[in-house]
Write a protein that holds these residues in place. Structure first.
Motif, PDB file in Angstrom:
ATOM      1  N   THR A 164       2.222   8.200   5.724  1.00 18.35           N
ATOM      2  CA  THR A 164       3.355   8.568   4.880  1.00 18.35           C
ATOM      3  C   THR A 164       4.639   7.959   5.430  1.00 18.35           C
ATOM      4  O   THR A 164       4.964   8.160   6.592  1.00 18.35           O
ATOM      5  CB  THR A 164       3.503  10.101   4.846  1.00 18.35           C
ATOM      6  OG1 THR A 164       2.220  10.649   4.556  1.00 18.35           O
ATOM      7  CG2 THR A 164       4.503  10.520   3.791  1.00 18.35           C
ATOM      8  N   ALA A 221       1.680   2.040  -3.462  1.00 16.97           N
ATOM      9  CA  ALA A 221       0.544   2.646  -4.160  1.00 16.97           C
ATOM     10  C   ALA A 221       0.206   4.029  -3.614  1.00 16.97           C
ATOM     11  O   ALA A 221      -0.572   4.759  -4.221  1.00 16.97           O
ATOM     12  CB  ALA A 221      -0.677   1.739  -4.044  1.00 16.97           C
ATOM     13  N   GLY A 222       0.786   4.402  -2.465  1.00 13.37           N
ATOM     14  CA  GLY A 222       0.538   5.734  -1.904  1.00 13.37           C
ATOM     15  C   GLY A 222      -0.575   5.765  -0.884  1.00 13.37           C
ATOM     16  O   GLY A 222      -1.095   6.835  -0.564  1.00 13.37           O
ATOM     17  N   PHE A 223      -0.973   4.603  -0.341  1.00 12.27           N
ATOM     18  CA  PHE A 223      -2.024   4.575   0.676  1.00 12.27           C
ATOM     19  C   PHE A 223      -1.428   4.327   2.055  1.00 12.27           C
ATOM     20  O   PHE A 223      -0.362   3.737   2.185  1.00 12.27           O
ATOM     21  CB  PHE A 223      -3.036   3.473   0.351  1.00 12.27           C
ATOM     22  CG  PHE A 223      -3.747   3.690  -0.951  1.00 12.27           C
ATOM     23  CD1 PHE A 223      -4.435   4.867  -1.178  1.00 12.27           C
ATOM     24  CD2 PHE A 223      -3.697   2.740  -1.947  1.00 12.27           C
ATOM     25  CE1 PHE A 223      -5.095   5.078  -2.384  1.00 12.27           C
ATOM     26  CE2 PHE A 223      -4.352   2.944  -3.157  1.00 12.27           C
ATOM     27  CZ  PHE A 223      -5.044   4.110  -3.379  1.00 12.27           C
ATOM     28  N   ARG A 275       0.827  -1.208   0.000  1.00 16.51           N
ATOM     29  CA  ARG A 275       0.000   0.000   0.000  1.00 16.51           C
ATOM     30  C   ARG A 275       0.860   1.256   0.000  1.00 16.51           C
ATOM     31  O   ARG A 275       0.474   2.269  -0.586  1.00 16.51           O
ATOM     32  CB  ARG A 275      -0.960  -0.016   1.191  1.00 16.51           C
ATOM     33  CG  ARG A 275      -2.081  -1.055   1.038  1.00 16.51           C
ATOM     34  CD  ARG A 275      -2.872  -1.268   2.319  1.00 16.51           C
ATOM     35  NE  ARG A 275      -3.428  -0.017   2.834  1.00 16.51           N
ATOM     36  CZ  ARG A 275      -4.522   0.562   2.350  1.00 16.51           C
ATOM     37  NH1 ARG A 275      -5.194  -0.014   1.390  1.00 16.51           N
ATOM     38  NH2 ARG A 275      -4.947   1.698   2.840  1.00 16.51           N
ATOM     39  N   LEU A 318       4.521  11.670  -4.423  1.00 11.66           N
ATOM     40  CA  LEU A 318       3.355  11.812  -5.293  1.00 11.66           C
ATOM     41  C   LEU A 318       2.086  11.311  -4.605  1.00 11.66           C
ATOM     42  O   LEU A 318       2.135  10.443  -3.729  1.00 11.66           O
ATOM     43  CB  LEU A 318       3.561  11.024  -6.596  1.00 11.66           C
ATOM     44  CG  LEU A 318       4.735  11.443  -7.484  1.00 11.66           C
ATOM     45  CD1 LEU A 318       4.766  10.592  -8.749  1.00 11.66           C
ATOM     46  CD2 LEU A 318       4.629  12.916  -7.844  1.00 11.66           C
ATOM     47  N   THR A 319       0.944  11.864  -5.016  1.00 18.71           N
ATOM     48  CA  THR A 319      -0.339  11.374  -4.511  1.00 18.71           C
ATOM     49  C   THR A 319      -0.638  10.033  -5.193  1.00 18.71           C
ATOM     50  O   THR A 319      -0.046   9.716  -6.225  1.00 18.71           O
ATOM     51  CB  THR A 319      -1.467  12.356  -4.855  1.00 18.71           C
ATOM     52  OG1 THR A 319      -1.535  12.473  -6.270  1.00 18.71           O
ATOM     53  CG2 THR A 319      -1.227  13.719  -4.244  1.00 18.71           C
ATOM     54  N   PRO A 320      -1.565   9.253  -4.646  1.00 22.05           N
ATOM     55  CA  PRO A 320      -1.886   7.958  -5.261  1.00 22.05           C
ATOM     56  C   PRO A 320      -2.271   8.090  -6.739  1.00 22.05           C
ATOM     57  O   PRO A 320      -1.923   7.245  -7.544  1.00 22.05           O
ATOM     58  CB  PRO A 320      -3.068   7.458  -4.436  1.00 22.05           C
ATOM     59  CG  PRO A 320      -2.933   8.123  -3.114  1.00 22.05           C
ATOM     60  CD  PRO A 320      -2.306   9.462  -3.397  1.00 22.05           C
ATOM     61  N   TRP A 321      -3.004   9.186  -7.073  1.00 21.21           N
ATOM     62  CA  TRP A 321      -3.497   9.303  -8.440  1.00 21.21           C
ATOM     63  C   TRP A 321      -2.426   9.763  -9.430  1.00 21.21           C
ATOM     64  O   TRP A 321      -2.666   9.811 -10.615  1.00 21.21           O
ATOM     65  CB  TRP A 321      -4.748  10.178  -8.519  1.00 21.21           C
ATOM     66  CG  TRP A 321      -4.641  11.507  -7.811  1.00 21.21           C
ATOM     67  CD1 TRP A 321      -4.276  12.688  -8.356  1.00 21.21           C
ATOM     68  CD2 TRP A 321      -4.942  11.780  -6.443  1.00 21.21           C
ATOM     69  NE1 TRP A 321      -4.308  13.681  -7.415  1.00 21.21           N
ATOM     70  CE2 TRP A 321      -4.722  13.164  -6.230  1.00 21.21           C
ATOM     71  CE3 TRP A 321      -5.378  10.983  -5.375  1.00 21.21           C
ATOM     72  CZ2 TRP A 321      -4.908  13.758  -4.991  1.00 21.21           C
ATOM     73  CZ3 TRP A 321      -5.563  11.595  -4.138  1.00 21.21           C
ATOM     74  CH2 TRP A 321      -5.336  12.964  -3.952  1.00 21.21           C
ATOM     75  N   ALA A 378       7.828   8.852  -3.990  1.00 21.75           N
ATOM     76  CA  ALA A 378       7.375   8.900  -2.593  1.00 21.75           C
ATOM     77  C   ALA A 378       6.548  10.145  -2.275  1.00 21.75           C
ATOM     78  O   ALA A 378       5.701  10.118  -1.397  1.00 21.75           O
ATOM     79  CB  ALA A 378       8.568   8.802  -1.647  1.00 21.75           C
TER      80      ALA A 378
END
Lengths: 364, 570
Positions: free
Chosen positions: A64, A59-61, A56, A79-82, A77
């Motif tokens: 942090t 994937a950015g979830f 996760r 970047l946002t998930p999208w 690291a």
């Protein structure tokens, strides 16, 4: 650090010194990892080992983390998930119940502002690939578990992510479907040559699908390697135990009169060692590396022959697993079961021979 | 890293701040003002408890306090007596009357008690239909509606469903295995009831009873319409409306009302806290049920039909009143007419139009606030986000009278720019009051909706390239829509009959909503017919609203059971 990145120019995913905490609980402790481009890589570990948290984090979830996550050389690291362009298939599939299959699959392309015509073509192509084009107008609730799994995969693959992340994708399927789906996923991955990370707690799943795997425990990577390497040459007791039934016996290394290295178990049994360098206080060997036969009256202990008494038997189908008491040490022995062959019973006196090359010496 | 987080949190932070300001302005400050004024010396403004001493030195107020307490406690008792056999029948017996009992639990709720109060007087009053018949047949009458009895009678018939629903749920949640294991260990009969069934059902009962107590304690409309003024809420209203907003007694009463509300909420919370007694396991399901013998069945139906008649009597009476010509000293009206409806639709349409506006706007605001609060609380890491939930829910503990007095006091000096009149007498303040009053219910509906939403559905959208805002728009709101809609409809239906706060805030006839209109009409004997007709319109609003929201919730249940994906989550 830079040199390491250059060395890993070929790497699909590189993780450097990743640390992550939920509040005061330190979940990932300094994870370092390099996954090749196009590799099928498994994170294997018990629940709570941090494997899903690590996936996760890629994937950015979740919370942090500190440290770096590089995909094809680029640090993601921050970047946002999208913005990350890593495709994740969720354990529960997470198909949106208010959209048809087609709308579900088109979602990522719509968010990327792809022209409608191209969206339709690509959605058709990916649905064709997973063999479910005819179900495009159904709702997810009208699909079986296996079909939902394929749609979830199609929804992720259609956006052509740089990395495919699979979070226990088979855990909600029944046993037969699980075997079929893991083959399909492996074949699809080979065809697309897509860097893939697969999280599982099931060593058989990891063994059958992945090129290499990392075994995690308590937020620390215990060992990285091919499934067979890890099974045959575990670095520590945790890996040895987690990858299948194993015998672990405590004792000390010594030399006999002929200067041959021997291992004396705490209960006094002496077992010869072939490896002349390894150190440690425990020997580890798999049950299938032990041969079992009836004790012949009067015959003494020769070679690695140990004598003991059967105190436990388990019929597992293709094999029979015996628990043998050797001077108080419990030794598991796997014996191939063939129709008509005689079996040992509880209380039988038996002799065991451990294949010397199958014995590992480990610390701990 | 910090910058990125700030970027993601900025949207929710702005939304959270706006909601906080709204709650502060229209809930905390007005209520705070009321409390402060209650503890201020009316002349000097010093902090003092002299107002409370004055209150308890006045025999009228002491009597009002005692009456309010007595009426609330008696209503709980009567409501419990009505509820217990019904709950017992449904949970212990295989019984065809269960559907009837469930209907019984809904009918009263669709008519606000004050609407039916006058009709009840005509049916059960000293010279009402029932007493006329009793006198004629048996030669005696019963004082159903005399003074406080009337309030207790009307309130308990209206509010018993709160106890019935909670008690039935509590009994229904007891697993058969609980009873069977007790029997297996040697307990049966009364001992089984006392040691197992009663303790397991107790928390549900107490929660329902506390709710009934406080609803009755706070109610303004019913005693006013029954002309019982020696109770706390009517006294507060009368002091403020006749003496003015500078009279401290209204504020003292408000503080007492709020105090009792908080106490009741606390008791019901304590009753339920740490006692999640839902013991039903897979394949279990409720206490042991048995079939009824014929005479038992007859008896049960007799009880149910008797209660059904009681429960239907306000509706029945209201209909008679709305169609009747003259109804006085007679079992039934002298003749029937449509004239009252003609009157309503020719002279009182303004009430209906206003109500549609106010209730519609308030319900819309409620679901927008409810959705936003639910999202901020459950899906963001915003510091202090829980306080939005607590703040909005705190409105539960504030009686309408208190909101009304607080708004009058706080906003009478605040001029609205452009239209040049005080905010306290602008129609918008009525909408705001209703919004605040209904917000807790809409919020719970929205929170239930978002809690059923698996977070992975949102993560999947973000993973495929949708930003937080896009995810909310394309995934969160569509999937919450059932809950949002149900919240809107219930808010609308209950807002349409809100009386206690609006009674104080209506500055002119042209701004008045339906509930106020009913109250106005019912003041005079001649206005009772049209008032009843308007009451029927109100009941239709609420009834249709309740039915629609029931449909939406049922459809949502069906949709959820069909989608196995989220349910499979381990």
């Amino acid at each position: 650090m830079t040199t390491q990145v250059q060395q890993n120019a070929e790497a699909g995913v590189v993780i450097e010194n990743l640390n992550l905490s939920f509040g005061n609980t330190h979940v990932l402790k300094g994870v370092n990892l390099s996954i090749h481009q196009g590799e099928f890589f498994a994170f294997l570990g018990p629940s709570g080992s941090g494997k899903s948290t690590l996936l996760r984090a890629i994937a950015g979830f979740g919370p942090t983390p500190s440290g770096r996550i590089l995909i094809e050389g680029r640090d993601i690291a921050d970047l946002t998930p999208w913005q990350r362009d890593v495709g994740m298939v969720f354990q529960t599939y997470a198909l949106w119940p208010h959209m048809t299959v087609r709308r579900n699959v088109a979602f990522g392309l719509e968010e990327r502002k792809i022209p409608r015509k191209e969206i339709n073509e690509r959605v058709d192509r990916v649905l064709e690939m997973v063999g479910l084009l005819k179900l495009a107008d159904r709702r997810p609730s009208q699909l079986s578990g296996g079909q939902q799994q394929r749609i979830a995969l199609a929804r992720t693959l259609v956006v052509e992510p740089k990395v495919l992340l699979l979070d226990e994708p088979l855990s909600n399927l029944d046993a037969n479907l699980r075997i079929q789906m893991r083959r399909e996923i492996r074949e699809l991955q080979q065809k697309l040559k897509l860097t893939t990370i697969f999280v599982t707690h099931d060593q058989e799943e990891a063994n059958t699908t992945s090129d290499r795997m990392a075994v995690l425990d308590q937020g620390v990577i215990q060992q990285i390697g091919s499934p067979m390497d890890l099974y045959d040459k575990p670095d520590n007791l945790f890996v040895a135990k987690f990858l299948g039934a194993t015998n672990i016996i405590q004792g000390t290394v010594m030399r006999d009169s002929a200067d041959q290295r021997m291992f004396r178990t705490d209960s006094g049994t002496v077992i010869p060692l072939v490896d002349d360098t390894a150190v440690g206080g425990k020997i580890v060997f798999r049950p299938q590396n032990v041969e079992i036969r009836s004790a012949v009256a009067g015959a003494g202990v020769e070679g690695t022959g140990l004598s003991g008494v059967v105190h436990h038997t388990e019929f597992l189908g293709s094999i029979i697993r015996y628990g043998v008491d050797v001077n108080g040490d419990d030794v598991l022995v796997d014996h191939t079961h063939r129709y008509g062959e005689s079996v040992f019973r509880t209380g039988d006196r038996v002799e065991l021979t451990i294949a010397p090359e199958g014995i590992l010496l480990l610390e701990g | 890293m910090a910058l990125r987080l700030a970027g993601v949190q900025r949207g929710p932070a702005v939304v959270g701040l706006l909601i906080a300001i709204f709650l502060l302005l229209f809930l905390l400050i007005p209520v705070g003002k009321v409390i402060v004024v209650a503890f201020q010396h009316p002349a000097t403004g010093e902090a003092t408890i002299v107002n409370f001493l004055d209150f308890f030195n006045n025999s009228l107020f002491r009597e009002s306090f005692a009456n309010s307490f007595y009426v609330a406690a008696m209503s709980v008792l009567v409501a419990s007596i009505i509820s217990m056999p019904l709950a017992y029948f449904t949970t212990r017996f295989n019984f065809g009357g269960t559907a009837l009992i469930q209907t019984l639990g809904i009918i009263p709720l669709i008519m606000p008690p004050f609407v039916g109060a006058v009709a009840m007087q005509l049916l059960f009053g000293e010279n009402g239909s029932v007493n006329l018949l009793l006198d004629e047949w048996f030669g005696f009458t019963l004082p159903f509606m005399e003074g406080l009895n009337g309030v207790i009678f009307v309130e308990s018939i209206h509010y018993f469903p709160f106890i019935l629903i909670n008690l039935s749920a509590a009994l229904g949640n007891i697993d058969r295995a609980m009873e069977e294991s007790a029997q297996n260990l040697g307990a049966n009969g009364l001992r089984l009831f006392r040691r197992i069934v009663f303790p397991l059902a107790m928390p549900g009962y107490v929660a329902g009873a506390a709710l009934v107590f406080i609803k009755v304690f706070d109610d303004l409309g019913t005693p006013l319409l029954l002309n019982v003024n020696t109770m706390l809420a009517p006294q507060a209203y009368l002091r403020v409306s006749s003496i003015g907003i500078s009279d401290p007694m209204g504020y003292v009463i408000s503080v007492i009302l709020v105090g009792f509300s908080l106490l009741s909420l606390w008791i019901s919370l304590m009753a339920l806290k740490g006692k999640d007694y839902a013991t039903v396991q897979k394949g279990g399901g409720g206490l042991m049920k048995r079939d009824l013998r014929t005479w038992e069945k007859a008896g049960s139906y007799a009880v149910i039909i008797f209660i059904l008649l009681l429960v239907l009597s306000p509706h029945f009476g209201l209909l008679l009143l709305s169609f009747g010509t003259i109804w006085s000293f007679a079992v039934l009206p002298d003749a029937f007419t449509l004239a009252h409806y003609a009157t309503v639709f020719s002279t009182a349409t303004q009430y209906i139009v206003n109500t549609l506006w106010y209730a519609g706007l308030a319900a819309l605001l409620d679901v927008i606030l409810g959705t936003a609060i639910a999202y901020v609380v459950w899906r963001t890491e915003l510091v202090g986000r829980r306080w939005l939930d607590y703040g909005a829910t705190a409105a539960l503990a504030v009686p309408g009278v208190v909101i009304g007095i607080g708004y009058l006091r706080t906003f009478h000096g605040v001029n609205v720019p452009l239209i040049d009149q005080p905010l306290a007498s602008w129609w918008v303040i009525i909408v705001v009051a209703i919004t605040i009053r209904r917000l807790p219910y809409a919020l719970r509906s929205c929170i239930a909706a978002i809690q059923q939403l698996s977070v992975s559905l949102e993560e999947a959208a973000e993973n495929l390239g949708a930003t937080k805002a896009r995810t909310v728009w394309r995934v969160v709101i569509p999937l919450m829509s059932g809950g949002i809609l149900a919240g809107f409809v219930t808010s609308f239906a209950t807002a349409a009959v809100e009386l206690s706060a609006t009674l104080m805030l209506v500055a002119r006839e042209s701004d008045a909503p339906l509930a106020y209109g009913i109250y106005e009409f019912m003041q005079s004997a001649a206005g009772r017919g049209p008032g009843a007709a308007l009451g029927v319109v109100a009941v239709l609003f609420v009834g249709i609203g309740a039915y629609v929201s029931h449909l939406i919730i049922e459809r949502g249940k069906y949709a959820r059971s069909a989608k196995s994906i989220v349910a499979e989550e381990s």
